[in-house]
Design a protein around this motif. Structure first.
Motif, PDB file in Angstrom:
ATOM      1  N   GLU A  53     -50.104   1.494 -70.804  1.00  0.00           N
ATOM      2  CA  GLU A  53     -51.489   1.879 -71.083  1.00  0.00           C
ATOM      3  C   GLU A  53     -51.694   2.374 -72.503  1.00  0.00           C
ATOM      4  N   ARG A  54     -50.633   2.413 -73.286  1.00  0.00           N
ATOM      5  CA  ARG A  54     -50.749   2.957 -74.641  1.00  0.00           C
ATOM      6  C   ARG A  54     -51.579   2.020 -75.529  1.00  0.00           C
ATOM      7  N   PRO A  55     -52.226   2.542 -76.595  1.00  0.00           N
ATOM      8  CA  PRO A  55     -52.930   1.661 -77.528  1.00  0.00           C
ATOM      9  C   PRO A  55     -51.940   0.729 -78.217  1.00  0.00           C
ATOM     10  N   ARG A  56     -52.330  -0.515 -78.395  1.00  0.00           N
ATOM     11  CA  ARG A  56     -51.433  -1.485 -79.029  1.00  0.00           C
ATOM     12  C   ARG A  56     -52.155  -2.144 -80.204  1.00  0.00           C
ATOM     13  N   ASP A  85     -44.336  -7.241 -73.075  1.00  0.00           N
ATOM     14  CA  ASP A  85     -44.422  -5.941 -73.737  1.00  0.00           C
ATOM     15  C   ASP A  85     -43.017  -5.443 -74.074  1.00  0.00           C
ATOM     16  N   PRO A  86     -42.364  -6.051 -75.079  1.00  0.00           N
ATOM     17  CA  PRO A  86     -40.998  -5.626 -75.414  1.00  0.00           C
ATOM     18  C   PRO A  86     -40.923  -4.184 -75.906  1.00  0.00           C
ATOM     19  N   VAL A  87     -41.959  -3.728 -76.609  1.00  0.00           N
ATOM     20  CA  VAL A  87     -41.953  -2.333 -77.069  1.00  0.00           C
ATOM     21  C   VAL A  87     -42.029  -1.385 -75.876  1.00  0.00           C
ATOM     22  N   PHE A 106     -44.005   9.562 -64.939  1.00  0.00           N
ATOM     23  CA  PHE A 106     -45.215   9.581 -65.770  1.00  0.00           C
ATOM     24  C   PHE A 106     -45.121   8.568 -66.910  1.00  0.00           C
ATOM     25  N   ALA A 107     -43.978   8.532 -67.601  1.00  0.00           N
ATOM     26  CA  ALA A 107     -43.826   7.630 -68.740  1.00  0.00           C
ATOM     27  C   ALA A 107     -43.851   6.170 -68.307  1.00  0.00           C
ATOM     28  N   THR A 108     -43.323   5.877 -67.127  1.00  0.00           N
ATOM     29  CA  THR A 108     -43.334   4.501 -66.641  1.00  0.00           C
ATOM     30  C   THR A 108     -44.760   4.026 -66.399  1.00  0.00           C
TER      31      THR A 108
END
Length: 219
Positions: free
Chosen positions: A214-217, A173-175, A207-209
């Motif tokens: 879990e973000r949509p990809r 997950d480089p992004v 929180f961001a970590t």
């Protein structure tokens, strides 16, 4: 036309459905993060984690353990699992074993990189711009590695297993790794501008970590 009483009953039913305390409609799927349904509670949890990480990180050598425990606590909270502070303190205690070595190693790297950047800006070395760029790249790699390792840490695999998982995590997950770098830079900048902002900044980092993978990809 829907009456006020009908609308109120519908809202109560929807809240019960989301929380799991009432019946659900056919085909209803629970949210991925049921613990995030109450915005103010989520804000409070982010601030609480910021306070705890800040206090526990004051000795420096305890920072990795505090960060990993906070990430695990936030993950439990968002999943609406048991998220009392007792579990948090157990994770802190379990993570102290290798936390000191990791923190000392990271501190040495930080000092070396700061010296590198300072020398590059002094004008005494040829190719100063390139040397400074290498220094900042080192800081970026350190931030991504620390956050990725803290996210991967569990009492079962320990810090050694968490560090081994970092390369695969970045390749997969480089992004997401870029997101980790952005939130780390955000925390550093706001703390540099006003020191008390370190508390909400670290809460946002936790929180961001958790949220980044879990973000949509796009497939």
């Amino acid at each position: 036309m829907v009456s006020r009483d009908d609308a109120a009953r519908r809202r109560r039913a929807e809240r019960a459905e989301r929380s799991g305390s009432g019946p659900a409609r056919e085909g209803w799927q629970p949210p991925a993060w049921p613990g995030a349904s109450q915005g103010f509670a989520l804000f409070g949890e982010v601030m609480l984690m910021g306070i705890l990480v800040t206090l526990l990180a004051l000795p420096v050598v305890t920072f990795p353990a505090a960060l990993a425990a906070s990430i695990r606590h936030m993950r439990r909270f968002l999943a609406a699992r048991e998220s009392g502070l007792a579990s948090f303190w157990r994770d802190v205690w379990a993570g102290l074993g290798g936390s000191a070595l990791l923190a000392l190693g990271a501190s040495v790297i930080v000092v070396v990189l700061l010296i590198d950047i300072d020398l590059a800006r002094s004008g005494f070395l040829p190719g100063g711009f390139l040397i400074e760029a290498v220094g900042w790249a080192g800081f970026a790699a350190l931030a991504i590695g620390m956050l990725s390792a803290a996210r991967a840490w569990t009492p079962e695999i320990g810090w050694r297993g968490a560090l081994r998982a970092v390369p695969a995590d970045v390749r997969g997950d480089p992004v997401g790794a870029v997101y980790l770098l952005v939130i780390a830079a955000f925390a550093a900048i706001v703390t540099w501008q006003l020191l008390p902002l370190v508390i909400p900044a670290l809460g946002c980092v936790v929180f961001a970590t958790v949220a980044a993978p879990e973000r949509p990809r796009r497939r």
